[in-house]
Design a protein around this motif. Structure first.
Motif, mmCIF file in Angstrom:
data_model
loop_
_atom_site.group_PDB
_atom_site.id
_atom_site.type_symbol
_atom_site.label_atom_id
_atom_site.label_comp_id
_atom_site.label_asym_id
_atom_site.label_seq_id
_atom_site.Cartn_x
_atom_site.Cartn_y
_atom_site.Cartn_z
ATOM 1 N N LEU A 237 6.753 -12.857 -23.436
ATOM 2 C CA LEU A 237 7.421 -13.939 -24.276
ATOM 3 C C LEU A 237 6.744 -14.150 -25.529
ATOM 4 C CD1 LEU A 237 8.210 -16.730 -21.695
ATOM 5 C CD2 LEU A 237 9.838 -14.962 -22.595
ATOM 6 N N THR A 238 5.475 -13.823 -25.661
ATOM 7 C CA THR A 238 4.512 -14.248 -26.774
ATOM 8 C C THR A 238 4.506 -13.120 -27.851
ATOM 9 O OG1 THR A 238 2.804 -15.437 -25.611
ATOM 10 C CG2 THR A 238 2.337 -14.556 -27.725
ATOM 11 N N THR A 239 4.993 -11.852 -27.056
ATOM 12 C CA THR A 239 5.044 -10.477 -28.123
ATOM 13 C C THR A 239 6.631 -10.685 -28.522
ATOM 14 O OG1 THR A 239 3.807 -9.303 -26.411
ATOM 15 C CG2 THR A 239 4.988 -8.163 -27.756
ATOM 16 N N ILE A 240 7.521 -10.952 -27.968
ATOM 17 C CA ILE A 240 8.674 -11.151 -28.416
ATOM 18 C C ILE A 240 8.779 -12.282 -29.386
ATOM 19 C CG2 ILE A 240 11.177 -11.931 -27.931
ATOM 20 C CD1 ILE A 240 10.894 -10.753 -25.125
ATOM 21 N N VAL A 292 11.017 -4.086 -29.516
ATOM 22 C CA VAL A 292 10.719 -5.068 -28.780
ATOM 23 C C VAL A 292 11.043 -4.908 -27.191
ATOM 24 C CG1 VAL A 292 11.045 -7.396 -27.835
ATOM 25 C CG2 VAL A 292 10.940 -7.081 -30.398
ATOM 26 N N THR A 293 12.309 -4.051 -27.038
ATOM 27 C CA THR A 293 12.489 -3.621 -25.495
ATOM 28 C C THR A 293 11.417 -2.757 -25.146
ATOM 29 O OG1 THR A 293 14.867 -4.141 -26.304
ATOM 30 C CG2 THR A 293 14.293 -2.606 -24.165
ATOM 31 N N ILE A 294 11.210 -1.816 -25.899
ATOM 32 C CA ILE A 294 10.177 -0.752 -25.373
ATOM 33 C C ILE A 294 8.841 -1.184 -24.985
ATOM 34 C CG2 ILE A 294 8.881 1.320 -26.141
ATOM 35 C CD1 ILE A 294 11.282 2.249 -27.828
ATOM 36 N N LEU A 295 8.322 -2.191 -26.108
ATOM 37 C CA LEU A 295 7.076 -3.044 -25.793
ATOM 38 C C LEU A 295 7.288 -3.778 -24.470
ATOM 39 C CD1 LEU A 295 6.165 -4.270 -29.283
ATOM 40 C CD2 LEU A 295 5.022 -2.311 -27.899
ATOM 41 N N SER A 301 5.958 -1.860 -16.869
ATOM 42 C CA SER A 301 5.468 -0.695 -16.079
ATOM 43 C C SER A 301 4.093 -0.874 -16.003
ATOM 44 C CB SER A 301 5.681 0.472 -17.021
ATOM 45 O OG SER A 301 4.912 0.414 -18.257
ATOM 46 N N LEU A 302 3.192 -1.249 -17.014
ATOM 47 C CA LEU A 302 1.684 -1.589 -16.624
ATOM 48 C C LEU A 302 1.337 -2.447 -15.896
ATOM 49 C CD1 LEU A 302 0.478 -1.097 -20.313
ATOM 50 C CD2 LEU A 302 0.191 0.548 -18.619
#
Length: 308
Positions: A237-240, A292-295, A301-302
């Motif tokens: 959420l913070t990245t977005i 944003v979707t890729i991140l 996945s991580l």
């Protein structure tokens, strides 16, 4: 009498079509129709439109639109150096904001998760900026971070430090915007962490303490792994939010100085509503959505690899 009988016979003829199941279906569609219409008009419609706009050369003022295919995407990714400068600024903003926000939110949550006198007051103080108007918040900080006359620099002068012109020097503007944004939004992540901490059974800490584990060992080996799902949500959420930031940049720096704080969301606004290049702005919006979707997928996945 004849009229009454004909009316009843007509109602009986229509009754087999309007079965109980069909009536329930009609009522159901009527109940969901406001939400469905809102979805079609305000989400699906604009989503389809932005892909159409992105493949056209449309100047908003002239109203002329020409189909150009993927030209807008090629201009952004291959021919326009400003795009990569803006993308670098967005990456710097995200890399500065996300770790600082998450770390500070976790620190505050650990400090305020246990009951003590005045804990509600402290939680309220740290959460209050979240519900404060973003424009009002930016205006206040813009005043505080002025050059020699700003309150921040005046306080620094009392201890013999000459503060910079925070929002007018390229080396300081990005840092000032990041820090003020963190202060505003950290309270939301703090509340999420507090909820997660209070959901962890105290038996784990007590059992580890009886085994001789220190507080740091308890946090590192027990608490932090159990906070993994919450941390994933907070980081995503913070990245977005860091890529969507607009109002903060608009009010505090306007993308300056020397385009030092020109991030992707504000750049899209410039292209669409200042230069009226709707096609190019739409292509930029799609590129930001893909980034944003890729991140987000990478972060998820991580997290799954860590759980495995």
């Amino acid at each position: 009498m004849t009229s009454s009988l004909s009316h009843r016979s007509g109602a009986q003829a229509r009754a087999p079509w309007l079965t109980l199941q069909r009536r329930d279906a009609i009522e159901g569609w009527l109940f969901v129709s406001p939400t469905l219409l809102g979805f079609l008009i305000f989400f699906l419609g604009p989503l389809i439109a932005i892909f159409i706009y992105a493949m056209s050369d449309w100047n908003f003022l002239s109203g002329e639109a020409t189909f150009v295919g993927l030209t807008n995407f090629e201009d952004a990714l291959l021919e326009n150096p400003d795009f990569w400068h803006v993308l670098r600024n967005s990456a710097v903003f995200a890399l500065g904001l996300v770790p600082l926000n998450v770390a500070l939110a976790l620190f505050l949550a650990v400090a305020l998760s246990r009951p003590f006198r005045g804990v509600i007051i402290f939680r309220t103080i740290f959460f209050a900026p979240v519900i404060t108007s973003a424009i009002a918040w930016a205006i206040v900080w813009k005043f505080m971070l002025q050059g020699e006359g700003g309150p921040i620099n005046q306080m620094l002068a009392l201890i013999g430090i000459t503060g910079p012109n925070w929002l007018r020097e390229p080396n300081w503007a990005m840092a000032a915007v990041i820090v003020t944004r963190v202060i505003k939004m950290v309270g939301l992540n703090m509340i999420l962490y507090i909820a997660a901490l209070q959901a962890i059974p105290r038996d784990y800490d007590e059992a580890a303490g009886l085994e001789g584990a220190s507080r740091w060992q308890i946090f590192r080996l027990i608490t932090w792994p159990l906070l993994g799902p919450t941390t994933l949500v907070i980081v995503v959420l913070t990245t977005i939010g860091s890529f969507k930031v607009f109002d903060h940049i608009y009010q505090m720096t306007g993308g300056g100085p020397e385009n030092g704080t020109l991030v992707l969301a504000f750049y899209i606004y410039q292209q669409g509503f200042q230069f009226f290049d709707i096609g190019y702005a739409s292509a930029l919006a799609i590129i930001m959505f893909v980034i944003v979707t890729i991140l987000t997928l990478i972060q998820v996945s991580l997290r799954r690899k860590d759980d495995a």
